[in-house]
Design an enzyme around this catalytic site. Structure first.
Site, mmCIF file in Angstrom:
data_model
loop_
_atom_site.group_PDB
_atom_site.id
_atom_site.type_symbol
_atom_site.label_atom_id
_atom_site.label_comp_id
_atom_site.label_asym_id
_atom_site.label_seq_id
_atom_site.Cartn_x
_atom_site.Cartn_y
_atom_site.Cartn_z
ATOM 1 N N ASP A 288 55.737 -16.288 19.557
ATOM 2 C CA ASP A 288 54.534 -15.537 19.171
ATOM 3 C C ASP A 288 54.924 -14.214 18.520
ATOM 4 O OD1 ASP A 288 53.070 -17.534 20.369
ATOM 5 O OD2 ASP A 288 52.868 -16.456 22.271
HETATM 6 N N1 URA Z 1 55.498 -19.214 25.264
HETATM 7 C C1 URA Z 1 54.576 -18.326 24.829
HETATM 8 O O1 URA Z 1 53.491 -18.211 25.396
HETATM 9 N N2 URA Z 1 54.880 -17.579 23.763
HETATM 10 C C2 URA Z 1 56.067 -17.643 23.113
HETATM 11 O O2 URA Z 1 56.275 -16.932 22.150
HETATM 12 C C3 URA Z 1 57.017 -18.575 23.581
HETATM 13 C C4 URA Z 1 56.700 -19.353 24.659
#
Ligand code: URA
Length: 238
Positions: free
Chosen positions: A102
Site C-alpha cells: 500500500d
Molecule cells: N497488507 C496490507 O494490508 N498492506 C500492505 O501493504 C501489505 C500487506
C-alpha cells in the site's frame, strides 16, 4: 527469461530452428538436456549451453526499501512510483515491482525485469512467506494470536490461511507485532486486524521468501540482489 527467448536473443534463431534445437537435444541447462522452451533461466544461476555455445542473460533484480507516499506501480498520474525510485540508467523498460505494498506501507520490495520470476513468486501455490512489522492501535492479545493461527475470516466472509502472529509489545492503545503470512490478498494485514476490531497504524514489510530487508538501506534506497540472494531464489525459477 524464458529459455526460447534467451536462445532467440543470443543466436537470432527462427522459430523452425528453435524447434529443431530442442528436438535434436542441443539445449542444456546445468548439464542436462532441457526440453521445455518456456523454462525460466538466468545465466548467473544456470549454465545455458546451446549447440556447444554458452548463452547469457542480463536481468536485473533490486531490493528497495519502499518509503511511505510512493505507490507500487510502474506509472501513476498522481504519485511517485516504486519503479521511478530506481535511477533511469539502471531501469530497464520491463522493470516492475513484484507484488504490491500500500502507499502508506514501507519496507522490502523486489523489482525485476524477469517477469516470469515475479509471476511465479506471486502464485498462491508458491506459498512465499512475508513477514511484516505492524503497529496496532489496540492491545493485541493471545486471543488474537490464536485467531490468526486458526485462520482469520474477513468481514464479508473470505477466510485467510493460518498466520503466525508474534507480539513484541502490547499495551492499551498501542501494540507492536510481527506477522507472517503466506498469501497476498489485497490489504491483507490491515483487513486481518480489522476482522479483530483493531487498526494497523503503521506497516513495514521485513521479509519476502528468503529475502530480508537489508539493514543498511534507508527508506527510498535500493541495491541489486547479491549473488547469494539470487541463488536463494533459484527454487522459484520454473
Ligand atoms: N497488507 C496490507 O494490508 N498492506 C500492505 O501493504 C501489505 C500487506
Amino acid at each position: 527469461m524464458r529459455l526460447d527467448k534467451v536462445i532467440e536473443q543470443n543466436l537470432q534463431t527462427t522459430r523452425k530452428e528453435m524447434k529443431r534445437l530442442f528436438l535434436m537435444k542441443k539445449v542444456f541447462v546445468d548439464g542436462r538436456v532441457e526440453l521445455n522452451p518456456q523454462r525460466n533461466v538466468d545465466s548467473r544461476l544456470h549454465k545455458i549451453i546451446v549447440s556447444g555455445q554458452e548463452l547469457t542473460t542480463n536481468h536485473v533484480y533490486y531490493l528497495l526499501n519502499k518509503p511511505a507516499g510512493v505507490v507500487t506501480a510502474k506509472k501513476d498520474s498522481n504519485f511517485q512510483t516504486a519503479t521511478e525510485l530506481i535511477a533511469k540508467a539502471e531501469r530497464p523498460l520491463e522493470l516492475y515491482p513484484v507484488g504490491r505494498l500500500d502507499r502508506d506501507t514501507t519496507g522490502l520490495l523486489l523489482l525485476t525485469d524477469n517477469g516470469q520470476l515475479g509471476y511465479d513468486l506471486l502464485q498462491p501455490h508458491s506459498k512465499v512467506e512475508k513477514t511484516y512489522r505492524a503497529v496496532v492501535n489496540e492491545q493485541v492479545t493471545l486471543a488474537d494470536v490464536a485467531a490468526f493461527a486458526s485462520g482469520i475470516v474477513f468481514h464479508g466472509g473470505v477466510r485467510c490461511q493460518p498466520a503466525q502472529l508474534n507480539i513484541l509489545s502490547a499495551e492499551a492503545g498501542h501494540s507492536e507485532v510481527l506477522l507472517t503470512i503466506k498469501e497476498g490478498k489485497f490489504h491483507q494485514v490491515k483487513k486481518m486486524f480489522l476482522a479483530r476490531g483493531k487498526k494497523v497504524t503503521s506497516l513495514t514489510r521485513l521479509t519476502m521468501g528468503p529475502l530480508e530487508l537489508p539493514q543498511e538501506l534507508a527508506e527510498g534506497e535500493y541495491r541489486p540482489l547479491t549473488l547469494a540472494e539470487l541463488q536463494q531464489l533459484k527454487t522459484y525459477f520454473r
